[in-house]
Design a protein around this motif. Structure first.
Motif, PDB file in Angstrom:
ATOM      1  N   SER A 157       0.822  -1.204   0.000  1.00  0.00           N
ATOM      2  CA  SER A 157       0.000   0.000   0.000  1.00  0.00           C
ATOM      3  C   SER A 157       0.861   1.261   0.000  1.00  0.00           C
ATOM      4  CB  SER A 157      -0.965   0.004   1.184  1.00  0.00           C
ATOM      5  OG  SER A 157      -0.269   0.102   2.396  1.00  0.00           O
ATOM      6  N   VAL A 158       2.015   1.216   0.640  1.00  0.00           N
ATOM      7  CA  VAL A 158       2.908   2.376   0.662  1.00  0.00           C
ATOM      8  C   VAL A 158       3.500   2.630  -0.730  1.00  0.00           C
ATOM      9  CG1 VAL A 158       5.127   3.226   1.527  1.00  0.00           C
ATOM     10  CG2 VAL A 158       3.488   2.217   3.104  1.00  0.00           C
ATOM     11  N   TYR A 159       3.906   1.558  -1.393  1.00  0.00           N
ATOM     12  CA  TYR A 159       4.575   1.698  -2.684  1.00  0.00           C
ATOM     13  C   TYR A 159       3.626   1.643  -3.876  1.00  0.00           C
ATOM     14  CZ  TYR A 159       9.069   1.320  -0.398  1.00  0.00           C
ATOM     15  OH  TYR A 159      10.168   1.565   0.381  1.00  0.00           O
ATOM     16  N   MET A 160       2.329   1.531  -3.636  1.00  0.00           N
ATOM     17  CA  MET A 160       1.362   1.389  -4.728  1.00  0.00           C
ATOM     18  C   MET A 160       1.453   2.551  -5.730  1.00  0.00           C
ATOM     19  SD  MET A 160      -2.667   0.629  -4.464  1.00  0.00           S
ATOM     20  CE  MET A 160      -2.600  -1.146  -4.364  1.00  0.00           C
ATOM     21  N   GLU A 161       1.690   3.746  -5.259  1.00  0.00           N
ATOM     22  CA  GLU A 161       1.757   4.913  -6.130  1.00  0.00           C
ATOM     23  C   GLU A 161       3.139   5.095  -6.765  1.00  0.00           C
ATOM     24  OE1 GLU A 161      -0.929   6.773  -6.863  1.00  0.00           O
ATOM     25  OE2 GLU A 161      -2.117   5.424  -5.606  1.00  0.00           O
ATOM     26  N   ALA A 162       4.127   4.353  -6.324  1.00  0.00           N
ATOM     27  CA  ALA A 162       5.498   4.511  -6.814  1.00  0.00           C
ATOM     28  C   ALA A 162       5.697   3.740  -8.120  1.00  0.00           C
ATOM     29  CB  ALA A 162       6.485   4.004  -5.766  1.00  0.00           C
ATOM     30  N   ASP A 163       6.766   4.059  -8.802  1.00  0.00           N
ATOM     31  CA  ASP A 163       7.133   3.365 -10.020  1.00  0.00           C
ATOM     32  C   ASP A 163       7.474   1.912  -9.695  1.00  0.00           C
ATOM     33  OD1 ASP A 163       7.893   2.799 -12.608  1.00  0.00           O
ATOM     34  OD2 ASP A 163       9.900   3.663 -12.383  1.00  0.00           O
ATOM     35  N   GLU A 164       6.877   0.976 -10.435  1.00  0.00           N
ATOM     36  CA  GLU A 164       7.081  -0.445 -10.140  1.00  0.00           C
ATOM     37  C   GLU A 164       8.544  -0.869 -10.255  1.00  0.00           C
ATOM     38  OE1 GLU A 164       4.493  -2.819 -12.521  1.00  0.00           O
ATOM     39  OE2 GLU A 164       2.738  -2.284 -11.351  1.00  0.00           O
ATOM     40  N   ASP A 165       9.305  -0.216 -11.098  1.00  0.00           N
ATOM     41  CA  ASP A 165      10.714  -0.574 -11.260  1.00  0.00           C
ATOM     42  C   ASP A 165      11.504  -0.357  -9.963  1.00  0.00           C
ATOM     43  OD1 ASP A 165      10.287  -1.275 -13.881  1.00  0.00           O
ATOM     44  OD2 ASP A 165      10.872   0.678 -14.669  1.00  0.00           O
ATOM     45  N   MET A 166      10.968   0.493  -9.073  1.00  0.00           N
ATOM     46  CA  MET A 166      11.648   0.773  -7.809  1.00  0.00           C
ATOM     47  C   MET A 166      11.602  -0.404  -6.850  1.00  0.00           C
ATOM     48  SD  MET A 166      10.837   4.628  -6.531  1.00  0.00           S
ATOM     49  CE  MET A 166      10.900   4.187  -4.824  1.00  0.00           C
ATOM     50  N   TYR A 167      10.513  -1.167  -6.889  1.00  0.00           N
ATOM     51  CA  TYR A 167      10.351  -2.187  -5.857  1.00  0.00           C
ATOM     52  C   TYR A 167      10.112  -3.599  -6.381  1.00  0.00           C
ATOM     53  CZ  TYR A 167       5.341  -1.547  -6.707  1.00  0.00           C
ATOM     54  OH  TYR A 167       4.107  -1.462  -7.285  1.00  0.00           O
ATOM     55  N   LYS A 168       9.965  -3.776  -7.691  1.00  0.00           N
ATOM     56  CA  LYS A 168       9.753  -5.118  -8.236  1.00  0.00           C
ATOM     57  C   LYS A 168      11.038  -5.678  -8.805  1.00  0.00           C
ATOM     58  CE  LYS A 168       4.934  -5.589  -9.424  1.00  0.00           C
ATOM     59  NZ  LYS A 168       3.990  -5.855 -10.513  1.00  0.00           N
ATOM     60  N   ALA A 169      11.298  -6.930  -8.495  1.00  0.00           N
ATOM     61  CA  ALA A 169      12.433  -7.637  -9.078  1.00  0.00           C
ATOM     62  C   ALA A 169      12.040  -8.120 -10.473  1.00  0.00           C
ATOM     63  CB  ALA A 169      12.823  -8.815  -8.196  1.00  0.00           C
ATOM     64  N   THR A 170      13.015  -8.497 -11.267  1.00  0.00           N
ATOM     65  CA  THR A 170      12.775  -8.928 -12.647  1.00  0.00           C
ATOM     66  C   THR A 170      11.758 -10.079 -12.726  1.00  0.00           C
ATOM     67  OG1 THR A 170      14.964  -8.184 -13.295  1.00  0.00           O
ATOM     68  CG2 THR A 170      13.883  -9.754 -14.752  1.00  0.00           C
ATOM     69  N   PRO A 171      11.855 -11.114 -11.891  1.00  0.00           N
ATOM     70  CA  PRO A 171      10.847 -12.182 -11.972  1.00  0.00           C
ATOM     71  C   PRO A 171       9.418 -11.685 -11.703  1.00  0.00           C
ATOM     72  CG  PRO A 171      12.731 -12.936 -10.716  1.00  0.00           C
ATOM     73  CD  PRO A 171      12.919 -11.465 -10.945  1.00  0.00           C
ATOM     74  N   GLN A 172       9.278 -10.708 -10.814  1.00  0.00           N
ATOM     75  CA  GLN A 172       7.953 -10.163 -10.528  1.00  0.00           C
ATOM     76  C   GLN A 172       7.417  -9.391 -11.730  1.00  0.00           C
ATOM     77  OE1 GLN A 172       9.320  -8.149  -6.961  1.00  0.00           O
ATOM     78  NE2 GLN A 172       7.771  -9.249  -5.786  1.00  0.00           N
ATOM     79  N   THR A 173       8.272  -8.647 -12.395  1.00  0.00           N
ATOM     80  CA  THR A 173       7.860  -7.911 -13.588  1.00  0.00           C
ATOM     81  C   THR A 173       7.447  -8.870 -14.692  1.00  0.00           C
ATOM     82  OG1 THR A 173       9.360  -6.109 -13.008  1.00  0.00           O
ATOM     83  CG2 THR A 173       8.590  -6.189 -15.285  1.00  0.00           C
ATOM     84  N   LYS A 174       8.206  -9.939 -14.880  1.00  0.00           N
ATOM     85  CA  LYS A 174       7.858 -10.946 -15.884  1.00  0.00           C
ATOM     86  C   LYS A 174       6.530 -11.616 -15.539  1.00  0.00           C
ATOM     87  CE  LYS A 174      12.539 -12.018 -17.422  1.00  0.00           C
ATOM     88  NZ  LYS A 174      13.595 -13.045 -17.484  1.00  0.00           N
TER      89      LYS A 174
END
Length: 53
Positions: free
Chosen positions: A24-41
């Protein structure tokens, strides 16, 4: 629209309830800031199914 709890949120709660807070804290942030490559895939792989929900 129906309100529902996503399976990923239930999974996060089972393993680490604190992670729901962090989401919920990072929901508004850019996903590249907190997601690892496997999560993005995984997000990309699930887009086609999520369009129908």
């Amino acid at each position: 629209m129906r309100d529902y709890i996503s399976l990923s949120m239930l999974n996060d709660f089972i393993f680490c309830p604190y992670s729901i807070y962090l989401h919920s804290v990072y929901m508004e942030a850019d996903e590249d800031m907190y997601k690892a490559t496997p999560q993005t895939k995984g997000t990309i792989a699930h887009e086609s199914i999520n369009r129908f929900l």
